[in-house]
Enzyme design. Structure first.
Site, short mmCIF file in Angstrom:
data_model
loop_
_atom_site.label_atom_id
_atom_site.label_comp_id
_atom_site.label_asym_id
_atom_site.label_seq_id
_atom_site.Cartn_x
_atom_site.Cartn_y
_atom_site.Cartn_z
N PRO A 77 1.11 -0.97 -0.02
CA PRO A 77 0.21 0.02 -0.15
C PRO A 77 0.66 1.34 0.36
CG PRO A 77 -1.10 -1.38 1.42
CD PRO A 77 0.38 -2.50 1.58
N CYS A 78 -0.10 2.07 -0.56
CA CYS A 78 0.80 3.32 -0.70
C CYS A 78 0.43 4.82 0.07
CB CYS A 78 1.08 3.62 -2.10
SG CYS A 78 -0.80 4.28 -2.93
N GLN A 79 -0.73 4.10 0.45
CA GLN A 79 -1.50 5.38 1.27
C GLN A 79 -0.23 6.46 2.36
OE1 GLN A 79 -2.53 2.24 0.80
NE2 GLN A 79 -4.74 2.85 0.67
N THR A 96 3.38 6.39 1.73
CA THR A 96 4.16 6.61 0.92
C THR A 96 4.03 8.06 0.36
OG1 THR A 96 3.84 5.39 -0.72
CG2 THR A 96 5.38 5.05 1.38
N SER A 97 2.67 8.00 -0.09
CA SER A 97 2.27 9.43 -1.74
C SER A 97 2.17 10.61 -1.06
CB SER A 97 0.75 9.02 -1.80
OG SER A 97 0.63 9.64 -2.79
#
Length: 304
Positions: A87-89, A91-92
């Site tokens: 999941p990138c939430q 790191t975005s």
């Protein structure tokens, strides 16, 4: 009508015959790697119920699991290649930037655990560009501690012919005791640059939309409509919705399951990008006399 997504006759590399997938989504990475010849997908781990229904349709023979926190060597078979986009939430650049300390992007540590337990020959990881400043050094350090040599590069959907940018970071790690890389370091970045450069020279390429650019144009269109200029500017019609990160107007207007479909597509990995990454990996581990250039991949060809 069922439309088969995979190429059933893609030859497999003798060192990469089986693949396992974490954080699978709707299978964009899996499909691209299979099309490149990186092995048959043996199992997939995906929490979202809608995505699992998509996977069941197109990978009916693969095992499916729901939660990366409950899987490991006790219920996953050993595979040659392990792939996934955690999941990138967190790191975005659009999020709160908690990085790997965040609850969702912190699932990288489950990814690391499974890599350690299953001991694959190679690993493919996908995430947003924000990972470079919110966790990439830790990811690379963890892979190094497990004995892997890692390459990383960004690659955009527009680089392979899609009409939107969608630039993502790909990490490919290989274990020198389990697989031999025959290319000099930097092979992944060189392969991605080669594909992007050749596409830029393609006279048939289409312009790419940009989320920020579309937002500015939409605001200009609204002002033109308010002041009565729209008919003179050619802006009578609204701009397409959600262009950059992956949802066409047709899907945007769907009713049944539309929100789940939009979410799944918005999180999906471009299949041709994954295919390029897989082809670059195969090229790097293949003896020179047997190599097939990454540039031989069809340019501008989206998922079949």
């Amino acid at each position: 009508m069922h439309i088969p997504l995979r190429y059933p006759h893609t030859p497999l590399h003798p060192q990469l015959r089986t693949t396992g997938s974490l954080f699978t989504g709707i299978g964009g990475i899996d499909l691209g790697l299979e099309q490149a010849g990186c092995g048959t997908t043996m199992w997939q781990v995906e929490l979202d119920a809608y995505c699992r229904r998509v996977l069941e349709r197109h990978w009916p023979l693969s095992e499916r699991h729901t939660d990366v926190r409950t899987v490991g060597k006790q219920n996953l078979s050993r595979v040659d290649l392990l792939c996934g986009g955690f999941p990138c939430q967190d790191t975005s650049l659009a999020g709160k930037r908690k990085g790997l300390r965040g609850k969702r992007s912190g699932l990288w540590f489950e990814n690391r655990r499974i890599i350690q337990e299953l001991e694959p020959r190679a690993v493919v990881i996908e995430n947003v560009l924000g990972l470079r400043t919110a966790g990439l050094p830790r990811v690379l350090a963890d892979l190094a501690r497990l004995g892997f040599d890692a390459e990383w590069s960004d690659l955009a959907a527009v680089d392979v012919g899609a009409p939107h940018i969608r630039r993502r970071l790909f990490i490919v790690a290989t274990h020198p005791d389990r697989i031999t890389v025959r290319r000099q370091p930097g092979w992944l970045r060189r392969a991605c640059w080669q594909v992007a450069a050749e596409h830029r020279l393609d006279p048939a390429r289409v312009p790419a939309s940009d989320a920020d650019g579309v937002g500015r144009l939409e605001r200009a269109r609204q002002v033109a409509c308010e002041r009565g200029w729209a008919e003179h500017c050619g802006w009578e019609l609204a701009l397409p919705a959600r262009v950059d990160d992956g949802v066409s107007g047709g899907v945007h207007r769907r009713r049944a399951g539309s929100e789940a479909a939009r979410k799944a597509l918005g999180n999906a990995v471009n299949v041709v990008c994954a295919r390029v990454i897989g082809a670059a990996l195969l090229d790097a581990i293949t003896p020179e006399e047997e190599r097939r250039s990454v540039s031989a991949l069809p340019r501008g060809m989206l998922a079949a």
